[in-house]
Design a protein around this motif. Sequence first.
Motif, mmCIF file in Angstrom:
data_model
loop_
_atom_site.group_PDB
_atom_site.id
_atom_site.type_symbol
_atom_site.label_atom_id
_atom_site.label_comp_id
_atom_site.label_asym_id
_atom_site.label_seq_id
_atom_site.Cartn_x
_atom_site.Cartn_y
_atom_site.Cartn_z
ATOM 1 N N GLY A 135 -41.911 -1.465 -18.238
ATOM 2 C CA GLY A 135 -41.659 -0.030 -18.225
ATOM 3 C C GLY A 135 -41.645 0.526 -19.644
ATOM 4 N N LYS A 136 -42.545 -0.002 -20.478
ATOM 5 C CA LYS A 136 -42.533 0.341 -21.904
ATOM 6 C C LYS A 136 -43.959 0.630 -22.405
ATOM 7 N N VAL A 137 -44.013 1.307 -23.565
ATOM 8 C CA VAL A 137 -45.244 1.332 -24.347
ATOM 9 C C VAL A 137 -44.947 0.511 -25.597
ATOM 10 N N ALA B 284 -38.884 -6.371 -29.932
ATOM 11 C CA ALA B 284 -39.329 -5.661 -31.130
ATOM 12 C C ALA B 284 -40.665 -4.932 -30.978
ATOM 13 N N SER B 285 -41.453 -5.304 -29.955
ATOM 14 C CA SER B 285 -42.745 -4.626 -29.801
ATOM 15 C C SER B 285 -42.614 -3.252 -29.142
ATOM 16 N N ILE B 286 -41.440 -2.935 -28.592
ATOM 17 C CA ILE B 286 -41.269 -1.662 -27.874
ATOM 18 C C ILE B 286 -41.411 -0.463 -28.816
ATOM 19 N N TYR B 287 -42.204 0.503 -28.379
ATOM 20 C CA TYR B 287 -42.369 1.747 -29.129
ATOM 21 C C TYR B 287 -41.679 2.901 -28.396
ATOM 22 N N SER B 288 -41.807 2.904 -27.045
ATOM 23 C CA SER B 288 -41.099 3.903 -26.236
ATOM 24 C C SER B 288 -40.750 3.261 -24.909
ATOM 25 N N TYR B 289 -39.771 3.836 -24.189
ATOM 26 C CA TYR B 289 -39.310 3.213 -22.941
ATOM 27 C C TYR B 289 -39.020 4.275 -21.881
ATOM 28 N N ILE C 25 -45.649 -7.955 -34.972
ATOM 29 C CA ILE C 25 -44.842 -6.745 -34.760
ATOM 30 C C ILE C 25 -44.832 -5.906 -36.037
ATOM 31 N N PRO C 26 -45.196 -4.637 -35.949
ATOM 32 C CA PRO C 26 -45.126 -3.777 -37.139
ATOM 33 C C PRO C 26 -43.679 -3.652 -37.631
ATOM 34 N N ALA C 27 -43.492 -3.724 -38.931
ATOM 35 C CA ALA C 27 -42.145 -3.719 -39.513
ATOM 36 C C ALA C 27 -41.399 -2.413 -39.237
ATOM 37 N N ASP C 28 -42.138 -1.320 -38.983
ATOM 38 C CA ASP C 28 -41.454 -0.046 -38.746
ATOM 39 C C ASP C 28 -41.413 0.330 -37.261
ATOM 40 N N ASN C 29 -41.518 -0.645 -36.384
ATOM 41 C CA ASN C 29 -41.294 -0.354 -34.961
ATOM 42 C C ASN C 29 -39.834 0.068 -34.776
ATOM 43 N N PRO C 30 -39.555 0.929 -33.765
ATOM 44 C CA PRO C 30 -38.221 1.545 -33.706
ATOM 45 C C PRO C 30 -37.044 0.595 -33.492
ATOM 46 N N PHE C 31 -37.264 -0.538 -32.798
ATOM 47 C CA PHE C 31 -36.102 -1.363 -32.473
ATOM 48 C C PHE C 31 -36.099 -2.711 -33.185
ATOM 49 N N ILE D 40 -46.727 12.615 -24.488
ATOM 50 C CA ILE D 40 -47.149 12.157 -25.816
ATOM 51 C C ILE D 40 -46.113 11.111 -26.221
ATOM 52 N N VAL D 41 -46.596 9.931 -26.587
ATOM 53 C CA VAL D 41 -45.680 8.837 -26.876
ATOM 54 C C VAL D 41 -45.090 9.008 -28.272
ATOM 55 N N LYS D 42 -43.758 9.060 -28.318
ATOM 56 C CA LYS D 42 -43.077 9.211 -29.609
ATOM 57 C C LYS D 42 -42.182 8.012 -29.871
ATOM 58 N N LYS D 43 -42.118 7.654 -31.132
ATOM 59 C CA LYS D 43 -41.394 6.462 -31.569
ATOM 60 C C LYS D 43 -39.939 6.436 -31.087
ATOM 61 N N GLY D 44 -39.587 5.381 -30.357
ATOM 62 C CA GLY D 44 -38.195 5.190 -29.936
ATOM 63 C C GLY D 44 -37.729 6.086 -28.806
#
Length: 466
Positions: free
Chosen positions: A279-281, A304-309, A290-296, A341-345
Amino acid sequence: MLKFTISAAFAAVFLLSSFFTEQKPAAKTARENYATYCASCHGEKVEAFVDRKWKHGNAKSDLTKSISEGYPDLGMPTWKATLSASEIDALAELITESLKTVDQYKFTSKPTSNLFASEGQTVKLDTIAKGLNSAWGLAFLPNDELLITDRSGDIYRVDKNRQKVKVTGGPTVLAEGQGGLLDVVLHPDFAKNQLVYFSYSAVKNEGDQKLSTTAVMCAKLTGATLTDQKVIFEALPYSKTRHHYGSRMAFDNKGFLFVSVGERGNEKENPQTITNDLGKVHRLHDDGRIPADNPFVNDKTARASIYSYGHRNPQGMMKHPVTGEIWTNEHGPRGGDELNIVKKGSNYGWPVISYGINYDGKPITALSAKEGMEQPLTYWLPSIAPSGMAFVNSSKYPGWKDNVLIGSLRFQYLNRCVMKGNKVVKQEKLLPNIGRVRNIKQGPDGYLYVSVEDPGYVFRLMPVSM
Ligand code: HEC
């Protein structure tokens, strides 16, 4: 002075009369009565309630009878003691009016020609590929070639003479339920590295149970052969179900790969927790890191791969060509499909907020909005079952310029959204009854390519001047 006195006198009379009218309880509108008396059992939106198989008839007289008398033994109360005859009549009227929102999708006839007129643009279907099951993913190779992923697990390379060749070396997929071989995207530097990404339903045996999940494989494509296969993403945990896999992929302008994963039919446990991948993007580097600036990334309990939920089943994704943002669409339950529109976190709310109701007609939630949860750009009631989507910015279709096109699986047409910034200001149904539209893409040649399933075709839409 005189003027002032007259208007003051009018104001006094007006105040007085409004004082008297306020003494009587104001007659409630049908929508207010629906919200007060019906929504708790039938869902917040009357437009979702009416999208049902009618048991007692949906003519106005049937509705008046159902509402007045009820079916107390079956859980539908009698309303004639609570509501006046005119209020019941107004509710029946509201329901018949709302029915039109469902009826608008009932195209009566199959297409009889391959020419389709629409507002501002007529197109003709040009068959690029056939003999497919469901062409889930479409990717454009250099030299006017097309790479197609078929849900059955087959991968095809179609050349400019429309010769279709099977590609070997793809992932092993579980083509059951909604699963199989799903999306395909090319690496942004494909011309240099020949890397291709496939999303699919991966399978794993645990004891005597067959479990599955959404995974992404990266491989090198040479001719009709894939080599150097590497699974760069596997959504955890694996599940017993065979639905809500997502999954679409897109690279953004910075070279990050976005992957959508559905909640695998477990809305209670998956979408609202960041401790699992369902249930995530997700946002990844091209090799799965994993990008170092991913939200979680700094939350030890989080994936850590989650960008939005808070997503349900996102089966459409695109990079907006102007803003570079990642847009998704997702399937709601009965009603409440969304464009986001997918937004960080960010949290997209499922199943805490939704514009839809359960398939059995019972509400999932009384809320369609909540602090801290994103609102969709638009939502569909009834559900159109959205699939792939594309932004039209080529010069080939002046009548559709800057529109967002989204396939409808359920009603078998291509949905055109006219945008004003991020707002959907108008919609039109294109290619009515063409078949379950699985994907739509704009090619590097500027033409639109649309795929339909069962039987599977890929068509190019050729603009026709009328
Ligand atoms: C306590 C729950 C409950 C409430 C409140 C309720 N209903 Fe129902 N309603 C039901 C159930 C359960 C059924 C299905 C009955 C059956 O199976 O035949 C139903 C059936 C109906 C039907 C017939 C549907 C069909 O398939 O033919 C209509 C129309 C209807 N309701 C309208 C309303 C309206 C309007 C209100 C508000 C004034 C309302 N209901 C309030 C539970 C409820």
